[in-house]
Scaffold this motif. Sequence first.
Motif, PDB file in Angstrom:
ATOM      1  N   PHE A 139      -6.527   5.308   0.668  1.00 12.82           N
ATOM      2  CA  PHE A 139      -6.374   4.910  -0.651  1.00 12.82           C
ATOM      3  C   PHE A 139      -7.121   5.059  -1.857  1.00 12.82           C
ATOM      4  CE2 PHE A 139      -4.269   1.659  -3.666  1.00 12.82           C
ATOM      5  CZ  PHE A 139      -3.500   2.658  -4.292  1.00 12.82           C
ATOM      6  N   TYR A 140      -8.192   4.431  -0.935  1.00 13.12           N
ATOM      7  CA  TYR A 140      -9.315   4.528  -2.513  1.00 13.12           C
ATOM      8  C   TYR A 140     -10.212   5.110  -2.446  1.00 13.12           C
ATOM      9  CZ  TYR A 140     -13.059   2.095  -4.445  1.00 13.12           C
ATOM     10  OH  TYR A 140     -13.978   1.652  -6.244  1.00 13.12           O
ATOM     11  N   LEU A 141      -9.995   5.830  -1.463  1.00  8.15           N
ATOM     12  CA  LEU A 141     -10.716   7.676  -2.071  1.00  8.15           C
ATOM     13  C   LEU A 141     -10.268   8.247  -2.715  1.00  8.15           C
ATOM     14  CD1 LEU A 141     -12.438   8.533   1.751  1.00  8.15           C
ATOM     15  CD2 LEU A 141     -13.928   7.955  -0.269  1.00  8.15           C
ATOM     16  N   LEU A 142      -8.583   7.789  -2.350  1.00 12.76           N
ATOM     17  CA  LEU A 142      -8.037   8.755  -3.649  1.00 12.76           C
ATOM     18  C   LEU A 142      -7.688   8.190  -5.289  1.00 12.76           C
ATOM     19  CD1 LEU A 142      -4.945   9.886  -1.493  1.00 12.76           C
ATOM     20  CD2 LEU A 142      -6.499  11.149  -1.943  1.00 12.76           C
ATOM     21  N   PHE A 183     -16.878   1.599 -11.264  1.00 13.36           N
ATOM     22  CA  PHE A 183     -15.991   1.054  -9.549  1.00 13.36           C
ATOM     23  C   PHE A 183     -14.997  -0.201 -10.015  1.00 13.36           C
ATOM     24  CE2 PHE A 183     -19.597   3.410  -8.661  1.00 13.36           C
ATOM     25  CZ  PHE A 183     -19.080   3.894  -7.447  1.00 13.36           C
ATOM     26  N   GLU A 184     -15.442  -0.814 -10.434  1.00 12.77           N
ATOM     27  CA  GLU A 184     -14.742  -2.137 -11.234  1.00 12.77           C
ATOM     28  C   GLU A 184     -12.715  -2.425 -11.165  1.00 12.77           C
ATOM     29  OE1 GLU A 184     -17.034  -0.821 -13.634  1.00 12.77           O
ATOM     30  OE2 GLU A 184     -18.487  -2.025 -13.078  1.00 12.77           O
ATOM     31  N   ASP A 185     -12.679  -1.243 -12.029  1.00 10.40           N
ATOM     32  CA  ASP A 185     -11.252  -1.090 -12.677  1.00 10.40           C
ATOM     33  C   ASP A 185     -10.830  -0.587 -11.311  1.00 10.40           C
ATOM     34  OD1 ASP A 185     -11.528  -2.239 -14.961  1.00 10.40           O
ATOM     35  OD2 ASP A 185     -11.259  -0.024 -15.965  1.00 10.40           O
ATOM     36  N   TRP A 211      -7.874  -1.530  -6.362  1.00  7.25           N
ATOM     37  CA  TRP A 211      -7.128  -1.161  -4.788  1.00  7.25           C
ATOM     38  C   TRP A 211      -7.008  -3.174  -4.487  1.00  7.25           C
ATOM     39  CZ3 TRP A 211     -10.195  -3.606  -1.293  1.00  7.25           C
ATOM     40  CH2 TRP A 211     -10.137  -2.517   0.345  1.00  7.25           C
ATOM     41  N   LEU A 212      -7.643  -3.459  -4.709  1.00  8.58           N
ATOM     42  CA  LEU A 212      -7.645  -5.009  -4.518  1.00  8.58           C
ATOM     43  C   LEU A 212      -5.864  -5.536  -4.123  1.00  8.58           C
ATOM     44  CD1 LEU A 212      -9.020  -7.198  -2.863  1.00  8.58           C
ATOM     45  CD2 LEU A 212      -9.374  -8.148  -4.979  1.00  8.58           C
ATOM     46  N   ARG A 213      -5.256  -5.147  -5.327  1.00  5.94           N
ATOM     47  CA  ARG A 213      -4.421  -5.839  -5.571  1.00  5.94           C
ATOM     48  C   ARG A 213      -3.519  -5.455  -4.604  1.00  5.94           C
ATOM     49  NH1 ARG A 213      -5.154  -4.836 -10.791  1.00  5.94           N
ATOM     50  NH2 ARG A 213      -5.897  -6.521 -12.213  1.00  5.94           N
ATOM     51  N   VAL A 214      -3.008  -3.826  -3.949  1.00 10.75           N
ATOM     52  CA  VAL A 214      -1.894  -3.125  -3.679  1.00 10.75           C
ATOM     53  C   VAL A 214      -2.546  -3.360  -2.090  1.00 10.75           C
ATOM     54  CG1 VAL A 214      -1.609  -1.084  -2.542  1.00 10.75           C
ATOM     55  CG2 VAL A 214      -2.256  -1.308  -5.356  1.00 10.75           C
ATOM     56  N   ALA A 215      -4.174  -3.912  -1.621  1.00 16.79           N
ATOM     57  CA  ALA A 215      -4.339  -4.287  -0.309  1.00 16.79           C
ATOM     58  C   ALA A 215      -4.198  -5.625  -0.365  1.00 16.79           C
ATOM     59  CB  ALA A 215      -6.089  -3.948  -0.462  1.00 16.79           C
ATOM     60  N   VAL A 216      -4.219  -6.473  -1.467  1.00 19.91           N
ATOM     61  CA  VAL A 216      -3.397  -7.382  -0.659  1.00 19.91           C
ATOM     62  C   VAL A 216      -1.757  -7.694  -0.282  1.00 19.91           C
ATOM     63  CG1 VAL A 216      -2.522 -10.423  -1.892  1.00 19.91           C
ATOM     64  CG2 VAL A 216      -5.236  -9.133  -1.862  1.00 19.91           C
ATOM     65  N   ALA A 217      -1.476  -6.927  -1.421  1.00 20.89           N
ATOM     66  CA  ALA A 217       0.214  -6.856  -1.198  1.00 20.89           C
ATOM     67  C   ALA A 217       0.444  -5.720   0.152  1.00 20.89           C
ATOM     68  CB  ALA A 217       1.093  -6.146  -2.651  1.00 20.89           C
ATOM     69  N   ALA A 218       0.076  -4.484   0.672  1.00 20.09           N
ATOM     70  CA  ALA A 218       0.197  -4.191   1.379  1.00 20.09           C
ATOM     71  C   ALA A 218       0.045  -4.883   3.204  1.00 20.09           C
ATOM     72  CB  ALA A 218      -0.935  -2.711   1.739  1.00 20.09           C
ATOM     73  N   THR A 219      -1.113  -5.876   3.088  1.00 15.94           N
ATOM     74  CA  THR A 219      -1.932  -6.483   4.155  1.00 15.94           C
ATOM     75  C   THR A 219      -0.673  -7.657   3.981  1.00 15.94           C
ATOM     76  OG1 THR A 219      -3.526  -6.102   3.605  1.00 15.94           O
ATOM     77  CG2 THR A 219      -3.120  -8.190   4.837  1.00 15.94           C
TER      78      THR A 219
END
Length: 407
Positions: free
Chosen positions: A19-22, A36-38, A43-51
């Motif tokens: 997902f981050y590569l996309l 890379f910041e934005d 990605w971090l928000r999506v990763a936390v919610a997905a986790t």
Amino acid sequence: MTRGSRKSWLYFGLGLAWFYLLLWPLMGIRDGGFHFEDSFLVWLRVAVAATICFVLYRLGKRGSLDPVLRPLGQARDAVCGTLSRAPRWMLLAPLLALALAYPMLTNRYAQDVAINVLVYICLGLGLNVVVGLCGLLDLGYIAFYGVGAYTYALLSIHFGLPFWVCLPVCALFAAVAGCIIGYPTLRMRGDYLAIVTLGFGEIVRIVLNNWMALTGGPNGLLGIKAPGVYVPSFTDGSFSFEYLLLRKLEYLYYVILALAVFTIVAVYRINYSRIGRAFEAIREDETAAELMGVDTFRFKLLAYALGAVFGGLAGAFFSARMRFVSPESFTFIESAMVLAMVVLGGMGSIPGVILGALALVALPEVFRGFELYRMLAFGGAMAFMMLVRPAGLWPAARLGKRSDDSE
């Protein structure tokens, strides 16, 4: 941690990395440099919610959430049982009241989105007759949409006929086009049928694009009249009728709402008629249906004609609403869009097609605020829906019971 759980966590981590590569090329390549910041924050928000969702899913699979899920499941079953015993009109009346009051509660943008949703509901239900009920994969359905649109455009421009008189004519011409397209293709099955219907759809679009004398070619047709109605008028103490053109969005919304309700009722009646049973028999096993006395060729041709009728009605409204038509509005991507609505919602299901139209037309508008990566979020949501609900958002209820259902 068991071997199976380690494997699932590995796949989950690979999915987040993919997902981050996309995501990074969409947000990180700008202003001639790499950032890379934005992209990492999103990605971090999506990763936390997905986790969190994945952890809850794993706990549910282990049974750790049963003390919470069991009462919720019982409450859901109780509510569903109460709704199933309630009269149908008690469920439909609030929906109809909300649909009638919708223009009074929303702005022009919301009304425009609602009109698009209702147009695609008509198209989706028409294709549902062919694909969902009869099981014929049609990739050129948008051709009937174009036939209806150009029929009303020509009748309005050259003969000055009103919209309501042209509606049955558009439906008739679309049905004739459905029979012409369907007759040489219905002896084919599967992928061959899909390829041939795709070819016929492109033939119709190319004819519209090149027949300059009749259709205006790529320039299209301009000057189409909007729908109109006669309203009572009192002037100078005398009573008369005045012809009012329905050009405002709220008026056009009610026109397409009436067409959508007519389409829903008509498809429902077809589904629960003897013709609908014959369609389903052909879909399940064409050879067995033919052995039982069903004239499969004639019923398949009838399915094409009936599906084309609703496409022609939607095309006539599209032409009257835009007051301009051109071949660019009837490309293959539109056929794919309508087919995706039928598959996503649930083939053969009327509520499913309505939900599919809402998901594919209204959902991108919800994600419009995400700018460049809204289509990524939209595609991810669609992929998740199809993984969770492979039979569709609202699968069609099967009549009767098979011997293997208990297994």
